[in-house]
Design an enzyme around this catalytic site. Structure first.
Site, PDB file in Angstrom:
ATOM      1  N   HIS A 143      32.555  12.914 -22.861  1.00 42.75           N
ATOM      2  CA  HIS A 143      31.722  13.158 -21.681  1.00 42.75           C
ATOM      3  C   HIS A 143      32.080  14.529 -21.112  1.00 42.75           C
ATOM      4  O   HIS A 143      33.259  14.804 -20.864  1.00 42.75           O
ATOM      5  CB  HIS A 143      31.997  12.060 -20.643  1.00 42.75           C
ATOM      6  N   HIS A 194      39.355   9.966 -13.293  1.00 42.65           N
ATOM      7  CA  HIS A 194      39.902  11.306 -13.104  1.00 42.65           C
ATOM      8  C   HIS A 194      40.398  11.535 -11.679  1.00 42.65           C
ATOM      9  O   HIS A 194      40.021  10.823 -10.751  1.00 42.65           O
ATOM     10  CB  HIS A 194      38.880  12.387 -13.494  1.00 42.65           C
ATOM     11  N   GLU A 254      34.765  15.512  -3.703  1.00 38.35           N
ATOM     12  CA  GLU A 254      33.410  15.157  -4.113  1.00 38.35           C
ATOM     13  C   GLU A 254      32.745  14.223  -3.103  1.00 38.35           C
ATOM     14  O   GLU A 254      33.256  13.136  -2.830  1.00 38.35           O
ATOM     15  CB  GLU A 254      33.436  14.470  -5.478  1.00 38.35           C
ATOM     16  N   TYR A 308      23.411   4.747 -10.825  1.00 44.82           N
ATOM     17  CA  TYR A 308      24.400   5.658 -11.382  1.00 44.82           C
ATOM     18  C   TYR A 308      25.169   4.932 -12.481  1.00 44.82           C
ATOM     19  O   TYR A 308      25.588   3.776 -12.295  1.00 44.82           O
ATOM     20  CB  TYR A 308      25.340   6.133 -10.272  1.00 44.82           C
ATOM     21  N   HIS A 356      35.203  11.069  -2.430  1.00 44.43           N
ATOM     22  CA  HIS A 356      36.478  11.044  -3.142  1.00 44.43           C
ATOM     23  C   HIS A 356      37.137  12.398  -2.919  1.00 44.43           C
ATOM     24  O   HIS A 356      36.666  13.409  -3.422  1.00 44.43           O
ATOM     25  CB  HIS A 356      36.265  10.778  -4.633  1.00 44.43           C
ATOM     26  N   HIS A 393      39.446   8.176  -9.021  1.00 46.72           N
ATOM     27  CA  HIS A 393      38.179   7.457  -9.004  1.00 46.72           C
ATOM     28  C   HIS A 393      37.603   7.444 -10.406  1.00 46.72           C
ATOM     29  O   HIS A 393      38.126   8.072 -11.329  1.00 46.72           O
ATOM     30  CB  HIS A 393      37.204   8.063  -8.000  1.00 46.72           C
TER      31      HIS A 393
END
Length: 436
Positions: free
Chosen positions: A291, A334, A340, A349, A364, A370
């Protein structure tokens, strides 16, 4: 106001020119002794006069009355539209999530409908940003607004907006975004006379938004400059009792006006409002494995004094093909130096199976862990890795180098999900030292 068509921005930093009456734009100079039609020349600067040419932002406006024709400002009482710095509490490392901001039950326009969730930096130092949601059910009819602290990035979630600005009109439906430059006067109305509207606002105190560098992507990809649109000149020539609201150092001031300030008949320059259709974003994604970092989805960036570390990025996760092989396809777990703030315009999502719905938000902060919830993780570990098209999703992030302080009103809001962290508690240990 005359209903205009749009013109393409054709590239950030480029000069643009438009007139609502033929010959209203002076030819060959900016401020002739007498302007056509008896108009007044007024320069509208978005940067210091001596900024490098490629960064210099200013527009020349040819208007019916100069902006100095207004009454004295008075300070307005505090509202839920707050500003940085949000003092009194430390930066909270806990993940936070909210249901949508409720539509008000009594008449409420854009100014009164802004609700601040988080902020960082300082408007008087021209650093950082603030994140607000709006929920409105009334139009700005006799009120006008300008923000001296910041440019405003507006992301509608439901209900099409009509932004009436000094330089012309922008229709902004969900699935689009719009940027109003620092200092421009405008009104927010609904495109339809009935119903409510809901969305998100990033108040960018720092350097103006620009397109990110493409680096090894090359000349094509992400947001294409030719897809950004600016308004065509149109004007009001009306008198009456009006109010001009000014946002200065985080507070609101009000001054009386005896005419509409949207009286610009012609203009040229590059300090202008614009809109962008997010469906035109050319998504770059992996065609092999893993990703990619979310930075690959950046639409606009407001740079900081540290190259590669943005004051604030506007990042979207639009409909796209997902084809990564031998990979965990949703966003991985991560911890990140960037903070964010996330919103959802439509759909679902892919890292959240429930609880994060259109109109909702999450925060976050810097280095706070998260990632996908327990159900999304299990599903992604077991799903067949055939090509998959995510066709009903549009999420976004306001991502900043500075930690966000959450406002007290957002922390204590009845629509905050106080049990948000529970979504990860089902992640069990899968460690087996006997299984390579």
């Amino acid at each position: 106001m005359i209903s205009p068509e749009l013109q393409y921005l054709t590239g950030f930093g480029n000069q643009h020119a438009t007139e609502a009456l033929p010959g209203a734009l002076p030819c060959g100079q900016n401020s002739p002794q007498r302007c056509p039609y008896g108009l007044y020349a007024e320069q509208f600067s978005g940067t210091a006069f001596t900024a490098p040419r490629r960064h210099n932002r200013r527009s020349w406006l040819y208007r019916i009355r100069p902006s100095v024709v207004q009454g004295r400002f008075r300070l307005l009482p505090p509202t839920p539209w707050l500003s940085a710095p949000l003092t009194g509490d430390p930066v909270d490392p806990n993940p936070m999530r909210w249901h949508p901001l409720p539509i008000p039950e009594t008449p409420c326009d854009f100014i009164d409908g802004l609700f601040t969730f988080a902020a960082n930096g300082r408007p008087d130092a021209q650093t950082g940003c603030a994140v607000h949601l709006y929920a409105l059910n009334a139009d700005m009819q006799s009120r006008y607004l300008y923000d001296a602290d910041a440019e405003l990035l507006i992301v509608p979630q439901s209900g099409e907006l009509l932004l009436r600005t000094e330089l012309g009109q922008l229709h902004v439906p969900p699935g689009h975004c719009a940027v109003l430059p620092r200092g421009i006067k405008f009104q927010v109305r609904r495109a339809q006379a009935a119903g409510g509207a809901h969305g998100y606002v990033c108040e960018n105190f720092g350097a103006a938004f620009e397109l990110p560098e493409l680096g090894p992507i090359g000349a094509n990809g992400l947001a294409n400059p030719r897809d950004f649109e600016t308004p065509v000149a149109c004007y009001d020539d009306i008198s009456g009792n009006f109010e001009l609201v000014a946002r200065v150092d985080g507070r609101l001031w009000s001054a009386p006006l005896n005419h509409s300030p949207l009286d610009v008949v012609a203009w040229h320059g590059n300090h202008v409002p614009y809109r962008y259709d997010l469906s035109r974003f050319n998504t770059i994604n992996t065609v092999s494995f893993d990703h990619p970092d979310p930075s690959i989805f950046t639409v606009l960036t407001a740079p900081s004094d540290t190259p590669g570390t943005a004051n604030v990025d506007f990042v979207i996760f639009p409909p796209r093909w997902v084809v990564a092989e031998h990979s965990f396809r949703p966003p991985w777990f991560h911890r990140n130096v960037m903070s964010e703030f996330m919103g959802l315009v439509q759909g679902r999502y892919d890292a959240k199976t429930s609880g994060f719905i259109p109109g909702g938000s999450s925060l976050h902060n810097c280095m706070s862990a998260h990632g996908p919830d327990a159900d999304a993780f299990e599903s992604a570990c077991q799903m067949p890795l055939a090509p998959q098209h995510l066709d009903d999703s549009l999420a976004f992030m306001f991502e900043s180098r500075y930690p966000f302080r959450c406002s007290e009103q957002a922390r204590n809001a009845p629509f905050r999900q106080m049990n948000y962290s529970d979504v990860w508690q089902g992640l069990r240990s899968q460690f087996d030292p006997g299984r390579p």
